[in-house]
Design an enzyme around this catalytic site. Structure first.
Site, PDB file in Angstrom:
ATOM      1  N   HIS A 263      67.836 -14.056 -45.763  1.00 25.70           N
ATOM      2  CA  HIS A 263      67.865 -15.385 -46.376  1.00 25.70           C
ATOM      3  C   HIS A 263      66.584 -16.123 -46.035  1.00 25.70           C
ATOM      4  O   HIS A 263      66.035 -15.967 -44.940  1.00 25.70           O
ATOM      5  CB  HIS A 263      69.088 -16.175 -45.872  1.00 25.70           C
TER       6      HIS A 263
ATOM      7  N   ASP B 297      75.452 -13.833 -51.166  1.00 28.87           N
ATOM      8  CA  ASP B 297      75.359 -13.232 -52.498  1.00 28.87           C
ATOM      9  C   ASP B 297      75.876 -11.801 -52.505  1.00 28.87           C
ATOM     10  O   ASP B 297      76.455 -11.336 -53.490  1.00 28.87           O
ATOM     11  CB  ASP B 297      73.907 -13.249 -52.982  1.00 28.87           C
TER      12      ASP B 297
END
Length: 318
Positions: A195, A253
């Site tokens: 991330h 995700d």
């Protein structure tokens, strides 16, 4: 109560949705639907606190209806009207599939919506705020947010995860693709890991991981090839020294794509479901800014790093 009573979309918008190209991406059709909602909203230009709250409720209520209508229209099915007696997620599933799944599945869907609803100053929120800073309207700001979210480096990452799993194709090929991901000279990249902000485990991912395994167990999904690949890839990422050293942990995700596939949504719906949730955040950000009496337009600086001097060359010599 106000959200439930504002879910219906106009007959005009329904007809427009039916005419969308069947191969159009749901993010594109949703952006167009939101833009049309702005044309129809009687308070678009009214920025009083009361009008802003009313517009926000209408948009949040209608966007899921428009998404579900497009979902069914693409498949040649009749549009299912919203049901005021149902909760938000129950109603959405009913409008998409004509049935409501178990309470556990609904709870998992609710969790994913909550985790996606707002996430600080990300690319799409930045886009929506810059649009808002010019004193533009709410629907315009949300359209900008949707356009930004569509990209595979942002909201489209959950969709990219499933495409990546499809490319891997089989559990036996995971190590081959993991090695490709580690090779700087190879163009292949793993989506759903790491991330931009979190340098350790994404706290949202820890919640999604738990709900992911719960919903897979509840639905009894064991033989789905892509989900088998995902679960094996997860094990490698959590134990491989390369992933640990680079802090490439599975992110929100990665798990959301798996969950939505297990629930029956096609891959191209993943990002638009993210958009339905994130609309809450965009609208809240828009409302916060538009209510500020001291408004300054967003104008990021651009630093030129090109030539200091260039010689002019006549056209005939170029």
């Amino acid at each position: 109560k106000k959200e439930r009573s504002n879910r219906s979309i106009s007959d005009n918008l329904k007809e427009i949705i039916k005419k969308y190209p069947k191969d159009a991406h749901p993010m594109d059709t949703t952006r167009t639907s939101v833009s049309h909602m702005g044309l129809e909203d009687p308070q678009t230009a009214d920025n009083s606190p009361e009008a802003n709250m009313a517009k926000a409720i209408r948009l949040l209520a209608k966007i899921s209806t428009a998404v579900a209508a497009n979902f069914r229209s693409k498949k040649g099915q009749d549009i299912i009207e919203p049901d005021e007696s149902l909760g938000f997620s129950e109603n959405f599933f009913n409008m998409c599939f004509g049935k409501i799944p178990s309470k556990e599945v609904i709870k998992t869907f609710d969790v994913s919506l909550i985790l996606y609803a707002e996430h600080s100053f990300n690319a799409s929120t930045f886009t929506a705020r810059v649009i808002t800073s010019s004193l533009s309207d709410m629907h315009g700001a949300v359209c900008g947010g949707i356009a930004s979210l569509k990209g595979p480096l942002h909201g489209g990452a959950n969709e990219a995860v499933l495409k990546m799993l499809s490319e891997i194709g089989d559990v036996s090929r995971i190590n081959e693709y993991v090695n490709k991901a580690k090779d700087r000279n190879d163009s292949f990249r793993l989506f759903g890991f790491g991330h931009r902000v979190y340098k350790n485990y994404d706290p949202r991912a820890s919640v999604m991981r738990e709900t992911c395994h719960e919903v897979l167990g509840l639905l009894g999904i064991k033989n789905e090839p892509l989900l088998k690949i995902a679960m094996e890839l997860e094990k490698i990422a959590l134990n491989d020294e390369y992933f640990i050293e680079k802090k490439l942990y599975p992110n929100v995700d990665f798990y959301s794509g798996i969950i939505l596939k297990a629930m029956g949504f096609p891959t191209d719906m993943f990002t638009v479901l993210f958009a339905v949730a994130r609309t809450v955040g965009w609208v809240a950000q828009w409302n916060e800014m538009i209510a500020d009496p001291v408004q300054r337009i967003g104008r990021p600086r651009q630093l030129y790093t090109g030539y200091d001097r260039r010689d002019f060359i006549n056209l005939e010599k170029r």
